[in-house]
Design an enzyme around this catalytic site. Structure first.
Site, short mmCIF file in Angstrom:
data_model
loop_
_atom_site.label_atom_id
_atom_site.label_comp_id
_atom_site.label_asym_id
_atom_site.label_seq_id
_atom_site.Cartn_x
_atom_site.Cartn_y
_atom_site.Cartn_z
N SER A 362 0.88 -1.15 0.00
CA SER A 362 0.00 0.00 0.00
C SER A 362 0.92 1.21 0.00
CB SER A 362 -0.88 -0.01 1.24
OG SER A 362 -1.40 1.27 1.43
N ARG A 363 0.82 2.02 -1.04
CA ARG A 363 1.75 3.14 -1.13
C ARG A 363 1.38 4.27 -0.18
NH1 ARG A 363 1.35 2.23 -7.13
NH2 ARG A 363 2.30 0.20 -7.03
N VAL A 364 0.20 4.19 0.42
CA VAL A 364 -0.15 5.20 1.41
C VAL A 364 0.44 4.82 2.76
CG1 VAL A 364 -2.05 6.28 2.61
CG2 VAL A 364 -2.17 5.97 0.15
#
Ligand code: ATP
Ligand code: MG
Length: 503
Positions: A362-364
């Protein structure tokens, strides 16, 4: 009412009647076949305009050529014939939006298909609209809890994020999305399930589950099933996101599931080939990237000035034999903010949800996690990564030192602890307490095959004896240092009791 009054009212009404001339263009069908009609004589047609045919069929204008317009028919394919009159309506496809949609099932034109009453629309939104520009957005920082332990701990999803769920057929993709919807109960999030190209029977089963677990009051479905025309399947996700945008503009949070975009791309390929657009890689047209990027870019977290609403998207993509490097998967991976990769081998060996921790990201990341979960999830990823590495070596069966054995034992228990049946979401505080006990090694008191019941037992024990701890995590979203001790004490006590019972 007196006659004079009546006359005056009539006069007023007639005086106020403002009949503006509407320009309307008509043309004639030149050629029709394979649900595509070439219409000549239409002028000023815009891309995506709704075209009405004299026979009652409806189409949308997708190819604007110099002397003809290529229309893809959405309904009444068999009725249209050569020479028939076709009328440009002057408007692009719009769908009803508002709270009246909740609990309903609609087709991509916003017409009810659940056999209930007409839909009460608050407004109509065009299904194509530009994504919010950068200045209207704010960073993603609020978690959207899915209630699935492995997702919330290792691939956290934030409100306004786009997280792809990808995997082979029958690996539990839909199950993750539906669990995420069910877990939004009482959390003030509206949910939309957009089913594209699926069997009507599978959608019926999903609707049944949504109803059973009380999700219908805040959820609705946009359905273009496998038997619907390719044009309707193509429109479905755009109409779902248009409906979501209304709620987002009202400052609400919305979760949209697109199940699935592989079938959506296939529907678009069908349309493009019928319109004789040149085929490219895997016979998809050249603009297939734009097909999904313009859809997913419409998910956003709006800035405070615009009410802080959000659209979170969970697109689903099906792979063939785990190949994530084929055309559509690579495209969608590059557009989204991360992916949950489901592995069929894990699924078949009983690890469900079958999340491949190595390939899922998850790039967040941590900004979309509560502190209590963030505190323990780093350790969890590390332990699992070490376990995977060592398990590969341990297969050779040479004798292992104590620390390797411990790590293997811990990894095997963590994997067990992350298993979770469908329709049984954890609350955030349960996740935090359970992960805390797991990474601090309390699982070692139970046998590997007992971990499932150990975990459930531990949470019940906490609820019965130390509910204050759970309540405090729920309220603050944190596990402060003093509470760590309390948690360690109660986990230790429970593990001791467990070991005694087993002996
Ligand atoms: P398709 O490719 O057909 O769309 P899918 O990848 O969406 O399949 P699902 O339909 O979600 O997969 O799940 C496949 C089967 O696995 C279903 O019967 C479902 O009940 C079961 N299943 C999914 N997740 C779990 C789970 N966590 N625990 C137990 N069973 C599960
Ligand atoms: Mg599915």
């Amino acid at each position: 009412m007196q006659f004079g009054d009546l006359a005056r009212v009539l006069q007023q009404e007639i005086g106020a009647w403002d009949a503006k001339p509407v320009s309307e263009t008509t043309g004639y069908v030149g050629q029709v076949g394979d649900s595509v009609a070439m219409v000549t004589g239409l002028r000023n047609t815009v891309y995506g305009e709704l075209i009405d045919f004299a026979s009652g069929a409806k189409g949308i204008a997708l190819n604007l050529e110099e002397d003809s317009v290529g229309c893809v028919l959405m309904s009444g394919e068999t009725l249209v014939h050569d020479g028939e009159e076709a009328r440009g309506t002057g408007r692009v496809v719009s769908v009803p939006v508002g709270k009246g949609l909740l609990g309903r099932v609609m087709n991509p034109l916003g017409e009810p298909i659940d056999g209930k009453s007409a839909i009460e629309a608050e407004e109509f939104y065009p299904i194509e609209s530009p994504a919010p520009p950068v200045i209207e957005r704010s960073p993603v920082d609020t978690p959207l809890q899915t209630g699935i332990l492995s997702v919330d701990a290792m691939v956290p999803i934030g409100r306004g994020q786009r997280e792809l769920i990808i995997g082979d057929r029958q690996t539990g993709k839909t199950a993750i999305a539906i669990d995420a919807i069910i877990n939004q109960k009482g959390k003030d999030v509206y949910c939309i399930y957009c089913a594209i190209g699926q069997k009507a029977s599978s959608v019926a089963a999903i609707m049944h589950n949504l109803e059973k677990y009380g999700a219908l009051p805040y959820t609705f479905t946009v359905l273009a099933s496998a038997s619907d025309s390719a044009a309707l399947q193509y429109l479905a996700p755009y109409s779902a996101v248009a409906m979501a945008e209304y709620f987002m503009r009202q400052g609400k949070d919305v979760l949209v599931v697109y199940d699935d975009l592989s079938k959506h791309a296939v529907a678009y390929r069908t349309i493009s080939l019928l319109l004789r657009r040149p085929p490219g890689r895997e016979a998809f047209p050249g603009d297939v990237f734009y097909l999904h990027s313009r859809l997913l870019e419409r998910s956003a977290k709006l800035s405070e000035g615009l009410g802080s609403g959000s659209i979170t998207a969970l697109p689903i993509v099906e792979t063939q034999a785990g190949d994530i490097s084929s055309y559509i998967p690579t495209n969608v991976i590059s557009i989204t903010d991360g992916q949950i990769f489901l592995d069929s081998e894990l699924f078949n060996s009983g690890v469900r949800p079958a999340i491949d921790v190595g390939l899922s990201v998850s790039r967040v990341g941590g900004t979309a996690q509560k502190k209590a979960i963030r505190k323990v999830s780093g350790r969890l990823r590390l332990d699992l990564a070490q376990y995977r590495e060592m398990a590969a070596f341990a297969q050779f069966g040479s004798d292992l030192d104590k620390s390797t054995q411990d790590k293997l034992a811990q990894g095997a228990r963590l994997i067990e602890a992350l298993k979770q049946p469908q329709f049984s979401p954890y609350s955030m505080e349960e996740e935090a307490a359970l992960l805390f006990a797991a990474v601090r090694g309390y699982l070692s008191k139970a046998k590997v095959e007992e971990i499932g019941s150990f975990a459930r037992g531990f949470l019940d024990y906490l609820k019965m004896n130390h509910n204050g701890i759970l309540a405090s995590i729920a309220e603050t979203g944190e596990i402060p240092l003093e509470m760590e001790q309390d948690l360690e004490l109660s986990a230790g006590k429970f593990a001791e009791q467990w070991a005694k019972k087993a002996a």
